[in-house]
Design a protein around this motif. Structure first.
Motif, short mmCIF file in Angstrom:
data_model
loop_
_atom_site.label_atom_id
_atom_site.label_comp_id
_atom_site.label_asym_id
_atom_site.label_seq_id
_atom_site.Cartn_x
_atom_site.Cartn_y
_atom_site.Cartn_z
N TYR A 78 -20.32 -65.84 -23.92
CA TYR A 78 -19.72 -66.92 -24.03
C TYR A 78 -19.26 -67.16 -25.76
O TYR A 78 -17.96 -67.68 -25.86
CB TYR A 78 -20.47 -68.27 -23.70
CG TYR A 78 -19.90 -69.66 -23.93
CD1 TYR A 78 -18.97 -69.94 -23.44
CD2 TYR A 78 -20.58 -70.34 -24.90
CE1 TYR A 78 -18.13 -71.15 -23.62
CE2 TYR A 78 -20.06 -71.75 -25.13
CZ TYR A 78 -18.93 -71.99 -24.32
OH TYR A 78 -18.29 -73.33 -24.63
N PHE A 135 -15.10 -60.73 -19.07
CA PHE A 135 -14.93 -62.11 -19.77
C PHE A 135 -13.69 -62.46 -19.67
O PHE A 135 -13.40 -63.80 -20.11
CB PHE A 135 -15.72 -61.93 -21.14
CG PHE A 135 -15.22 -60.83 -21.96
CD1 PHE A 135 -13.88 -60.47 -22.38
CD2 PHE A 135 -16.32 -60.16 -22.69
CE1 PHE A 135 -13.67 -59.40 -22.99
CE2 PHE A 135 -16.09 -59.18 -23.59
CZ PHE A 135 -14.89 -58.86 -23.89
N LYS A 143 -22.10 -65.05 -19.16
CA LYS A 143 -22.98 -65.80 -19.97
C LYS A 143 -23.19 -65.42 -21.39
O LYS A 143 -23.20 -66.26 -22.18
CB LYS A 143 -24.32 -65.98 -19.15
CG LYS A 143 -24.29 -66.71 -17.73
CD LYS A 143 -25.63 -66.88 -17.12
CE LYS A 143 -25.42 -67.68 -15.82
NZ LYS A 143 -26.85 -67.55 -15.27
N SER A 160 -25.53 -67.36 -27.77
CA SER A 160 -25.48 -66.95 -26.40
C SER A 160 -26.28 -65.59 -26.14
O SER A 160 -26.42 -65.23 -24.97
CB SER A 160 -24.00 -66.90 -25.73
OG SER A 160 -23.23 -65.92 -26.47
N LEU A 202 -25.51 -75.13 -22.37
CA LEU A 202 -25.54 -73.70 -22.09
C LEU A 202 -26.87 -73.19 -21.39
O LEU A 202 -27.16 -72.04 -21.21
CB LEU A 202 -25.28 -72.75 -23.17
CG LEU A 202 -23.59 -73.01 -23.55
CD1 LEU A 202 -23.39 -72.34 -24.97
CD2 LEU A 202 -22.78 -72.50 -22.55
N PRO A 212 -21.22 -70.70 -18.11
CA PRO A 212 -20.82 -71.46 -19.02
C PRO A 212 -19.34 -72.20 -18.73
O PRO A 212 -18.77 -71.73 -17.67
CB PRO A 212 -20.39 -70.40 -20.23
CG PRO A 212 -21.21 -69.30 -19.91
CD PRO A 212 -21.61 -69.40 -18.26
N LYS A 255 -12.06 -72.31 -22.42
CA LYS A 255 -12.57 -71.74 -23.87
C LYS A 255 -11.64 -72.51 -24.94
O LYS A 255 -12.13 -72.54 -25.91
CB LYS A 255 -12.26 -70.31 -23.97
CG LYS A 255 -11.05 -69.81 -23.80
CD LYS A 255 -10.84 -68.34 -24.26
CE LYS A 255 -10.51 -68.07 -25.56
NZ LYS A 255 -10.20 -66.53 -26.01
N LYS A 297 -15.52 -72.38 -18.26
CA LYS A 297 -14.40 -71.45 -18.13
C LYS A 297 -13.46 -72.13 -19.26
O LYS A 297 -12.71 -71.13 -19.77
CB LYS A 297 -13.60 -71.37 -16.68
CG LYS A 297 -14.17 -70.75 -15.52
CD LYS A 297 -13.71 -70.77 -14.33
CE LYS A 297 -12.42 -70.08 -14.37
NZ LYS A 297 -12.66 -68.70 -14.56
N TYR A 306 -12.76 -66.27 -18.75
CA TYR A 306 -12.21 -67.07 -19.70
C TYR A 306 -10.78 -67.18 -20.00
O TYR A 306 -10.28 -68.24 -20.56
CB TYR A 306 -13.01 -66.80 -21.25
CG TYR A 306 -14.48 -67.02 -21.00
CD1 TYR A 306 -14.90 -68.09 -20.83
CD2 TYR A 306 -15.29 -66.01 -21.10
CE1 TYR A 306 -16.43 -68.38 -20.72
CE2 TYR A 306 -16.69 -66.16 -20.98
CZ TYR A 306 -17.42 -67.19 -20.98
OH TYR A 306 -18.65 -67.68 -20.93
#
Length: 266
Positions: A216, A172, A213, A235, A262, A248, A252, A250, A176
């Protein structure tokens, strides 16, 4: 015949994956019955009664009805209780060394989760520097105890089972936060360790797409099934399945995606 234990867990939880990795390495996947807990809903009163009111997962119920908490405690218990050779090092000094490495996991995990949940873009470099310092510490430890690697000792062991789920959750951060380890000698040893851990065939319980996913909402600062502002479906919801949802966004720090964007509602 092996007695069956019950583990109450969240399927994507890294602390539960540690147990799955151990079972895969030992060839004993049937020794534990995994029961899924939906963290987007209130806890089952029966489970709360068993855990004496605590909601942290995973929780293990032994075959004789005793309740064990904390993933490292459960991992060590299963390693000792299940038939076959333990994953932990049999040599006392080597076990102490792997325990010293395992003791570094808590701050490492915390830094990664605080980084992905950060909503203040001005503090991004602070989080990057904190995590990189922890990676350098791991690099130094590994280089001191086994410079040729890739694992702490000759094989994938207890420390690897502890850290690998965190390496995979940090997908993640790749997605992100565009985080990556610098190409620098200070990270060569820990990179080799991380890559070997993630490539091991006993660690395939989750995928990068799944992590990106499902986590998120963590990137929006909402963890453990909490709902970000303006959203009605987590999520982490089981339905619709993550495989059917779009990736989702990218970015954030920009406007958050809606439930519909979503793929969480029609």
């Amino acid at each position: 015949m092996t007695e069956t234990h019950i583990v109450y867990h969240i399927p994507v939880c890294p602390f539960s994956q540690r147990l799955e990795i151990l079972l895969a390495l030992r060839g004993l996947t049937d020794a534990v019955e995994f029961r899924v807990v939906d963290i987007t809903k209130p806890r089952d009163p029966e489970l709360l009664a068993k855990t004496r009111g605590t909601t942290a997962l995973p929780v293990l119920e032994t075959s004789d009805g005793r309740i064990l908490k904390e993933s490292l405690v459960i991992l060590r218990y299963l390693d000792e209780a299940l038939p076959g050779a333990p994953l932990r090092r049999s040599d006392a000094a080597e076990h102490a060394i792997e325990s010293m490495l395992i003791a570094r996991e808590g701050p490492f995990t915390m830094a990664g989760y605080l980084f992905v949940m950060n909503r203040d873009q001005a503090r991004r470099d602070e989080h990057v520097n904190k995590l990189l310092a922890l990676y350098r510490d791991l690099d130094d430890f590994l280089d001191h105890h086994n410079p040729t690697g890739p694992f702490l000792f000759e094989d994938f062991g207890l420390a690897e089972a502890v850290f690998t789920p965190m390496f995979k959750r940090f997908w993640f951060l790749d997605y992100y936060e565009d985080f990556e380890l610098p190409v620098d000698k200070d990270y060569d040893r820990v990179r080799a360790w991380r890559d070997a851990c993630m490539a091991h065939p006993a660690t395939t319980q989750v995928t990068e797409e799944e992590i990106v996913k499902l986590y998120y909402d963590y990137a929006l600062g909402a963890g453990n099934g909490a709902l970000p502002d303006g959203r009605s479906v987590s999520s982490f919801a089981f339905e619709p399945p993550w495989q059917s949802r779009p990736m989702p966004p990218k970015e954030k720090y920009a406007a958050a995606a809606t439930d519909k964007e979503l793929g969480l509602v029609a």
